[in-house]
Design an enzyme around this catalytic site. Structure first.
Site, PDB file in Angstrom:
ATOM      1  N   LYS A  15       0.836  -1.199   0.000  1.00 31.68           N
ATOM      2  CA  LYS A  15       0.000   0.000   0.000  1.00 31.68           C
ATOM      3  C   LYS A  15       0.882   1.265   0.000  1.00 31.68           C
ATOM      4  O   LYS A  15       2.086   1.180   0.221  1.00 31.68           O
ATOM      5  CB  LYS A  15      -0.926  -0.011   1.222  1.00 31.68           C
ATOM      6  CG  LYS A  15      -1.805  -1.266   1.321  1.00 31.68           C
ATOM      7  CD  LYS A  15      -2.680  -1.494   0.090  1.00 31.68           C
ATOM      8  CE  LYS A  15      -3.867  -2.382   0.357  1.00 31.68           C
ATOM      9  NZ  LYS A  15      -3.704  -3.803  -0.024  1.00 31.68           N
TER      10      LYS A  15
HETATM   11  C1  LIG Z   1      -4.999  -4.648   0.653  1.00 36.98           C
HETATM   12  C2  LIG Z   1      -6.467  -4.697   0.516  1.00 36.98           C
HETATM   13  C3  LIG Z   1      -7.300  -5.303   1.477  1.00 36.98           C
HETATM   14  C4  LIG Z   1      -6.790  -6.120   2.602  1.00 36.98           C
HETATM   15  O1  LIG Z   1      -5.853  -5.532   3.408  1.00 36.98           O
HETATM   16  P1  LIG Z   1      -4.821  -6.433   4.219  1.00 36.98           P
HETATM   17  O2  LIG Z   1      -4.122  -5.442   5.075  1.00 36.98           O
HETATM   18  O3  LIG Z   1      -3.941  -7.123   3.230  1.00 36.98           O
HETATM   19  O4  LIG Z   1      -5.620  -7.403   5.046  1.00 36.98           O
HETATM   20  C5  LIG Z   1      -8.662  -5.221   1.315  1.00 36.98           C
HETATM   21  N1  LIG Z   1      -9.215  -4.583   0.274  1.00 36.98           N
HETATM   22  C6  LIG Z   1      -8.463  -3.992  -0.662  1.00 36.98           C
HETATM   23  C7  LIG Z   1      -9.144  -3.269  -1.779  1.00 36.98           C
HETATM   24  C8  LIG Z   1      -7.070  -4.043  -0.587  1.00 36.98           C
HETATM   25  O5  LIG Z   1      -6.340  -3.470  -1.546  1.00 36.98           O
END
Ligand SMILES: *Cc1c(COP(=O)(O)O)cnc(C)c1O
Length: 373
Positions: free
Chosen positions: A184
């Site tokens: 992210k």
């Molecule tokens: C990364 C992501 C998640 C999940 O997040 P995690 O921290 O990996 O559990 C959920 N929804 C979207 C759209 C994402 O990009």
């Protein structure tokens, strides 16, 4: 001359952050403690003073948001088929029923007309996803939620740093969930945070993240709801704080790289190559990803192979959730969400990360054009 491999995403952790993690490890307190509190306070200030609680993933953040909203068996939750599978899995996890609404072919986000059409007397919530950091029409979203008395759990996992006409995503709205997973825009290695409405919701969030426990005095301990083990560690929070300090510059750099992609692909790219560019939004999007939808004449696997030969990593976000076996077994299948199915077959994510250079964009665009020729 072989070029170095260019990944599609890469976490970048500075030396101050590495030192701060060392400090936590030496401090004698490595689980949830002062760094988690400091990270929550920094996030709360960023989101205009709204209450914020952190967790150990974006996934459990959303699951807890659904629990706080009181969503469970018999309830329907409307979401998009084009997201990381976590978005729909959390609906199943709380015992509710996922209802998909097809996407808009231009934004690739859930189509709000189709959301309205999917509402039934059992609908309790909407989970919009801001794919690649591009928000949906937030005015329209909350107008629909208000008219139908629905909760909104925003899956803003990809949207920290995004905004809606000058207002930060997270600084307004209902329950807003972010992820700090490694890829992210800012990371805590793994982690997430939830922006909440009331002190009661924040207390419930604290219970759900740690076995339902409430402590009082020196030795008081009570459990009155079933919680799990979802707390963020101070090690993760130290990384998150170090990353958060760079959020504005990271977002600005991503916008710069995205602008260069548009400049180099040029006005004629879509007409000449048959590929579809993302929406050129430089007001609201944090440019979490730069995604192309490929033309029919090349398979995605072939495209990825050609790019790999040029030492360029290509991501794939996402396969349509409703076509995964777990969801097919629940009655979903081909033909139900045709836009999501077409986009899901052909979408690719080009390299974009905090330390990527403009010259790397040049290299990617040349390689894309030759792969599509
Ligand atoms: C990364 C992501 C998640 C999940 O997040 P995690 O921290 O990996 O559990 C959920 N929804 C979207 C759209 C994402 O990009």
């Amino acid at each position: 001359m072989t070029q170095p491999f260019l990944p599609f995403a890469k976490p970048v952790i500075d030396e101050e952050t590495i030192a701060a993690v060392g400090d936590v490890l030496r401090s004698g307190w490595i689980t949830s403690g002062p760094k988690v509190q400091a990270f929550e306070a920094a996030l709360s200030a960023y989101f205009g003073g709204r209450l914020v609680r952190t967790f150990n993933s974006g996934t459990c953040t959303m699951e807890i948001a659904l629990r706080i909203a009181g969503i469970g068996p018999g309830d329907e939750v409307i979401t998009t088929p084009i997201s990381w599978v976590a978005t729909a899995n959390v609906i199943l996890e709380v015992g509710a029923t996922p209802v998909f609404a097809d996407i808009d072919p231009v934004t690739r986000n859930i189509d709000l007309d189709r959301v309205e059409a999917a509402i039934t007397p059992r609908t309790r919530a909407i989970i919009p996803v801001y794919l690649a950091g591009l928000p949906v029409d937030m005015d329209r979203l909350y107008d629909i939620a208000q008219r139908h008395k629905l909760r909104v759990v925003e899956d803003a996992a990809q949207a920290i740093g995004s905004s809606w006409h000058g207002r930060r995503i997270g600084a307004f709205g209902d329950l807003v969930s972010f992820s700090f997973q490694a890829n992210k825009n800012i990371t805590s290695s793994e982690g997430g945070c939830l922006v909440l409405n009331t002190p009661e919701e924040a207390r419930l969030a604290e219970k759900y993240r740690l076995q339902g426990v409430t402590r009082s005095g020196h030795d008081g301990l009570e459990v009155d709801v079933l919680g799990g083990k979802f707390n963020m560690t101070d090690i993760a929070a130290a990384i998150g704080l170090g990353q958060f300090a760079h959020l504005e510059e990271v977002t600005a750099h991503r916008r710069l790289l995205a602008r260069r992609y548009f400049a180099l692909f040029g006005e004629r790219f879509e007409a000449d190559y048959g590929a579809q560019l993302p929406v050129a939004d430089f007001e609201n999007s944090n440019w979490h990803m730069f995604q192309l939808v490929l033309p029919e004449r090349i398979t995605r696997a072939d495209f990825m192979e050609r790019m790999a030969q040029q030492q360029i990593g290509i991501g794939y976000h996402y396969p349509p959730i409703h076509l995964l076996a777990l969801y097919r077994a629940r009655g979903f299948g081909e033909g139900m969400f045709p836009v999501a199915e077409r986009v899901g077959r052909r979408i690719v994510s080009l390299p974009l990360f905090a330390t990527m250079q403009e010259s790397d964009v040049d290299r990617v665009v040349d390689a894309v054009k030759s792969a599509l020729t």
